[in-house]
Structure formats: structure tokens, C-alpha cells
Design a protein around this motif. Structure first.
Motif, PDB file in Angstrom:
ATOM      1  N   SER A   1       3.454   7.669   3.258  1.00 20.22           N
ATOM      2  CA  SER A   1       3.903   6.506   2.477  1.00 20.22           C
ATOM      3  C   SER A   1       5.378   6.216   2.727  1.00 20.22           C
ATOM      4  CB  SER A   1       3.658   6.747   0.980  1.00 20.22           C
ATOM      5  OG  SER A   1       2.293   6.924   0.715  1.00 20.22           O
ATOM      6  N   ARG A   2       6.186   7.259   2.731  1.00 19.34           N
ATOM      7  CA  ARG A   2       7.616   7.079   2.982  1.00 19.34           C
ATOM      8  C   ARG A   2       7.853   6.586   4.406  1.00 19.34           C
ATOM      9  NH1 ARG A   2      10.899  12.251   0.924  1.00 19.34           N
ATOM     10  NH2 ARG A   2      12.610  10.884   1.590  1.00 19.34           N
ATOM     11  N   HIS A   3       7.110   7.134   5.352  1.00 16.11           N
ATOM     12  CA  HIS A   3       7.263   6.706   6.747  1.00 16.11           C
ATOM     13  C   HIS A   3       6.878   5.239   6.895  1.00 16.11           C
ATOM     14  CE1 HIS A   3       7.488   6.972  11.070  1.00 16.11           C
ATOM     15  NE2 HIS A   3       6.221   6.593  11.194  1.00 16.11           N
ATOM     16  N   ALA A   4       5.779   4.827   6.230  1.00 16.88           N
ATOM     17  CA  ALA A   4       5.345   3.432   6.300  1.00 16.88           C
ATOM     18  C   ALA A   4       6.406   2.496   5.739  1.00 16.88           C
ATOM     19  CB  ALA A   4       4.025   3.252   5.552  1.00 16.88           C
TER      20      ALA A   4
ATOM     21  N   ALA B   1      10.407  -1.613   6.938  1.00 19.17           N
ATOM     22  CA  ALA B   1      11.767  -2.138   6.794  1.00 19.17           C
ATOM     23  C   ALA B   1      12.417  -2.383   8.154  1.00 19.17           C
ATOM     24  CB  ALA B   1      12.606  -1.167   5.972  1.00 19.17           C
ATOM     25  N   LYS B   2      12.092  -1.537   9.129  1.00 20.89           N
ATOM     26  CA  LYS B   2      12.727  -1.626  10.445  1.00 20.89           C
ATOM     27  C   LYS B   2      12.137  -2.743  11.299  1.00 20.89           C
ATOM     28  CE  LYS B   2      13.995   1.258  14.422  1.00 20.89           C
ATOM     29  NZ  LYS B   2      13.939   2.631  15.002  1.00 20.89           N
ATOM     30  N   TYR B   3      10.818  -2.956  11.224  1.00 26.15           N
ATOM     31  CA  TYR B   3      10.153  -3.844  12.185  1.00 26.15           C
ATOM     32  C   TYR B   3       9.534  -5.105  11.587  1.00 26.15           C
ATOM     33  CZ  TYR B   3      10.489   0.170  15.332  1.00 26.15           C
ATOM     34  OH  TYR B   3      10.946   1.206  16.096  1.00 26.15           O
ATOM     35  N   PHE B   4       9.569  -5.264  10.281  1.00 32.33           N
ATOM     36  CA  PHE B   4       8.870  -6.377   9.631  1.00 32.33           C
ATOM     37  C   PHE B   4       9.319  -7.728  10.193  1.00 32.33           C
ATOM     38  CE2 PHE B   4       7.266  -7.813   5.164  1.00 32.33           C
ATOM     39  CZ  PHE B   4       6.365  -8.645   5.774  1.00 32.33           C
ATOM     40  N   LYS B   5      10.592  -7.995  10.157  1.00 29.23           N
ATOM     41  CA  LYS B   5      11.089  -9.304  10.597  1.00 29.23           C
ATOM     42  C   LYS B   5      10.810  -9.525  12.084  1.00 29.23           C
ATOM     43  CE  LYS B   5      14.790  -9.824   7.168  1.00 29.23           C
ATOM     44  NZ  LYS B   5      16.265  -9.980   6.987  1.00 29.23           N
TER      45      LYS B   5
ATOM     46  N   HIS C   1       0.824  -1.198   0.000  1.00 33.76           N
ATOM     47  CA  HIS C   1       0.000   0.000   0.000  1.00 33.76           C
ATOM     48  C   HIS C   1       0.867   1.259   0.000  1.00 33.76           C
ATOM     49  CE1 HIS C   1      -3.683  -2.294   1.722  1.00 33.76           C
ATOM     50  NE2 HIS C   1      -3.815  -2.099   0.423  1.00 33.76           N
ATOM     51  N   ALA C   2       1.931   1.232   0.775  1.00 38.19           N
ATOM     52  CA  ALA C   2       2.805   2.403   0.844  1.00 38.19           C
ATOM     53  C   ALA C   2       3.490   2.665  -0.503  1.00 38.19           C
ATOM     54  CB  ALA C   2       3.850   2.204   1.939  1.00 38.19           C
ATOM     55  N   ILE C   3       4.012   1.611  -1.117  1.00 39.47           N
ATOM     56  CA  ILE C   3       4.670   1.770  -2.421  1.00 39.47           C
ATOM     57  C   ILE C   3       3.667   2.218  -3.469  1.00 39.47           C
ATOM     58  CG2 ILE C   3       5.846   0.537  -4.276  1.00 39.47           C
ATOM     59  CD1 ILE C   3       7.119  -1.253  -2.141  1.00 39.47           C
ATOM     60  N   GLU C   4       2.505   1.607  -3.436  1.00 38.98           N
ATOM     61  CA  GLU C   4       1.466   1.926  -4.409  1.00 38.98           C
ATOM     62  C   GLU C   4       1.046   3.394  -4.314  1.00 38.98           C
ATOM     63  OE1 GLU C   4      -2.455  -0.458  -5.759  1.00 38.98           O
ATOM     64  OE2 GLU C   4      -2.348   0.016  -3.644  1.00 38.98           O
ATOM     65  N   SER C   5       0.906   3.876  -3.083  1.00 37.01           N
ATOM     66  CA  SER C   5       0.522   5.270  -2.887  1.00 37.01           C
ATOM     67  C   SER C   5       1.625   6.220  -3.344  1.00 37.01           C
ATOM     68  CB  SER C   5       0.196   5.504  -1.409  1.00 37.01           C
ATOM     69  OG  SER C   5      -0.043   6.866  -1.156  1.00 37.01           O
TER      70      SER C   5
ATOM     71  N   SER D   1      -0.999  10.420  -6.083  1.00 33.47           N
ATOM     72  CA  SER D   1       0.020  10.826  -5.119  1.00 33.47           C
ATOM     73  C   SER D   1      -0.073  12.336  -4.889  1.00 33.47           C
ATOM     74  CB  SER D   1       1.418  10.447  -5.611  1.00 33.47           C
ATOM     75  OG  SER D   1       1.775  11.214  -6.741  1.00 33.47           O
ATOM     76  N   ASN D   2       0.274  12.744  -3.663  1.00 35.83           N
ATOM     77  CA  ASN D   2       0.199  14.159  -3.305  1.00 35.83           C
ATOM     78  C   ASN D   2       1.147  14.402  -2.131  1.00 35.83           C
ATOM     79  OD1 ASN D   2      -1.457  14.018  -0.631  1.00 35.83           O
ATOM     80  ND2 ASN D   2      -2.574  12.696  -2.080  1.00 35.83           N
ATOM     81  N   PRO D   3       1.469  15.663  -1.832  1.00 40.66           N
ATOM     82  CA  PRO D   3       2.454  15.941  -0.782  1.00 40.66           C
ATOM     83  C   PRO D   3       2.075  15.401   0.589  1.00 40.66           C
ATOM     84  CG  PRO D   3       2.082  17.888  -2.132  1.00 40.66           C
ATOM     85  CD  PRO D   3       1.046  16.876  -2.547  1.00 40.66           C
ATOM     86  N   LEU D   4       0.782  15.307   0.894  1.00 39.59           N
ATOM     87  CA  LEU D   4       0.356  14.824   2.203  1.00 39.59           C
ATOM     88  C   LEU D   4       0.554  13.317   2.332  1.00 39.59           C
ATOM     89  CD1 LEU D   4      -2.931  16.900   2.632  1.00 39.59           C
ATOM     90  CD2 LEU D   4      -0.698  17.361   3.617  1.00 39.59           C
TER      91      LEU D   4
END
Length: 292
Positions: free
Chosen positions: A274-277, A282-286, A237-241, A266-269
Motif C-alpha cells: 500500500s505504501r509503495h503504491a 505520486a511519482k508517475y500519476f501526472k 485502493h492503496a489508502i483504503e488498504s 490492514s496487516n504487515p504484508l
């Protein structure tokens, strides 16, 4: 624009993209007026361990007494549903349970829940489950407000008619039991339309839940595989957005604000979130898949 983002956007413009999510189906050309505005309609969210037990008081505060509880046959016997039911009973609220939600809903399973709700005539809905459960409850709420409607009236074009929602819907409270769909915050209900073997949905801000109760205790017992699926859902969802066509490239611009689609591009908001997600996934998935 980075090369990676450029390539992803090229892929998304291909004609075989999913019409529910691809922005390529609304691309503008030089002969029509392009979109000029974006709208962020935010949902109310309550987060915290144990908030499930507050749901009875929430319905009391709304002044409703008769609740349609929507869940599935697995969850109906698990703690999230039992906690919610206890909360309703503690407040002396009347309720009936529909537990026949199908994972990856179809038009048929939607219609079964719609019939249940139309016969029950509840004063509010409570959805307890993942995206399939919450989306099913959204559809039941919508078509209960329109008992005369044909099922395809509110389904997205070109499969359905995509009519605007002009009536007030009943309160819908959503208690998610997975962490990937975000359905408790969206005005979209996705399903498989069996006659055409196609995935489509209903998209309108009016069907968003009134309140989402995000209780981390409800996902502690998720199986490792379900946790992994949820993580991939968040990431996709994050990549798609983030890689969607910019909202200013959509067209034609709607003649009326109520016709502006739920997915605008896509938009600035949304780019910030999306980037934060992507970063937190990446940090917590595993770690999340391994469990506490």
C-alpha cells in the motif's frame, strides 16, 4: 500512529462506510474472540509487452477447447480483443463472445452474462477489459458451476446469503485493459444491486482468475480521462488498504478457515504494498496521464 492515519481510521469506522470495503462492519468487541490470523492468497500473474498473444497457448496447455470470451461493446472492436481472438483462432480453439458487459455492473447485467454462460457451457472463460468485465466473468464462472443456485446465494451478507464456494470452477484467464482495479488478482466481483440501490458484491477466493495476463501494450491507447480514473483508483485502493482497521481487531474469528473473508483488514504484508503504491502513484500519476 500518525495523526493523519488516526483520522482516516476514525472516518472509516463511521456507519455510512461501504460494507464491501469498510472494516468497521467486522469490528470485534471484548466479548468475542478476535481474529488471530491473516491469509494472503496470491494470484498468478504474467507481465510483459505482447503476452496477450500467448493466451491461445495457455488454453491449449489447460486442455480446453471451448472458450467464453467476456468483454464490452467498445473493447470488442479494439486491438486488445482482436489480439486475443487471433490467438485463440491460431490455436484452433472454439469461442463465443459476450460483449454486453455494463460499466459499473448491476445484478441485471451479471445475470445476462450468467445466462449466456449457462447456455454455452464453456470449458473456460476469457475476460478482456477493465474491472467491470473481469468481475462479470467471475460471476458467470461461479454461477455456471452452480446452475441451481439463486443469485443471492453467494452475494455478501446482509444483502445476500454469503454461502461458501465448495465446487471447483472453470479456468478463468483475465487480460486487463485498465490499470486501476486489480481485478485480475482478486476474489471479489462488485456490482450495484438495483432492488436496494446498493453496491455490494461476491467475495470468495474461489472466483479469482486462474491467470492474469498484464500486457502494457493494452493500456497505451487509454484516453487521458480513463488513465486519470485508473490512477485515482490505484491511489484510493492503496489508502483504503493502509488505513483499514487492523485484522487483529476484526471479530469474531471464523470457526473454519474457509469462512475467513477476502478483505481481512490492514496487516504487515499489505501495508508494504500500500505504501509503495502511494509512492509510485505520486511519482508517475501526472506523467502517465500526459501519455508517451
Amino acid at each position: 500512529m500518525s495523526r493523519g492515519k488516526y483520522l482516516l481510521r476514525l472516518i472509516r469506522q463511521s456507519t455510512d462506510c461501504c460494507p464491501m470495503h469498510s472494516q468497521s462492519f467486522g469490528l470485534s468487541n471484548s466479548k468475542v474472540r478476535k481474529e488471530y490470523a491473516l491469509e494472503m492468497a496470491c494470484s498468478s500473474i504474467r507481465y510483459g509487452p505482447g503476452v496477450t498473444e500467448e493466451v491461445g497457448m495457455d488454453f491449449e496447455n489447460l486442455g480446453v477447447k471451448k472458450i467464453a470470451v467476456v468483454t464490452d461493446k467498445t473493447l470488442v472492436n479494439l486491438p486488445p480483443v482482436q489480439k486475443a481472438i487471433n490467438a485463440l483462432e491460431k490455436c484452433n480453439l472454439s469461442y463465443e463472445v459476450f460483449d454486453s458487459v455494463r460499466v459499473e455492473p448491476t445484478d441485471t447485467s451479471f445475470k445476462e452474462c450468467i445466462e449466456f454462460a449457462r447456455n454455452l457451457l464453456p470449458e473456460a472463460f476469457l475476460a478482456i477489459g477493465g474491472g467491470s468485465v473481469i468481475d462479470t466473468a467471475k460471476a458467470a464462472n461461479l454461477y455456471t458451476a452452480y446452475p441451481e443456485a439463486d443469485f443471492l446465494d453467494f452475494v455478501n451478507a446482509p444483502i445476500g446469503h454469503g454461502l461458501p464456494v465448495t465446487r471447483s470452477l472453470l479456468p478463468l484467464l483475465a487480460i486487463p485493459t485498465t490499470a486501476g482495479t486489480g481485478s485480475e488478482t482478486t476474489g471479489v466481483a462488485v456490482f450495484d444491486y438495483d432492488p436496494l440501490k446498493a453496491k455490494t458484491g461476491i467475495a470468495n477466493r474461489a472466483i479469482r482468475p486462474t491467470l492474469g495476463l498484464v500486457d502494457p501494450e493494452n493500456i497505451v491507447t487509454m484516453p487521458e480521462r480513463v488513465t486519470a480514473y485508473s490512477g485515482f483508483d490505484v491511489l484510493c485502493h492503496a489508502i483504503e488498504s493502509y488505513t483499514a482497521i487492523p485484522y487483529t481487531e476484526r471479530g469474531p474469528a471464523p470457526d473454519n478457515p474457509k469462512l475467513r473473508p477476502a478483505y481481512q483488514g490492514s496487516n504487515p504484508l499489505s501495508d508494504v504494498w500500500s505504501r509503495h503504491a502511494c509512492h509510485i502513484t505520486a511519482k508517475y500519476f501526472k506523467t502517465s496521464c500526459k501519455g508517451p
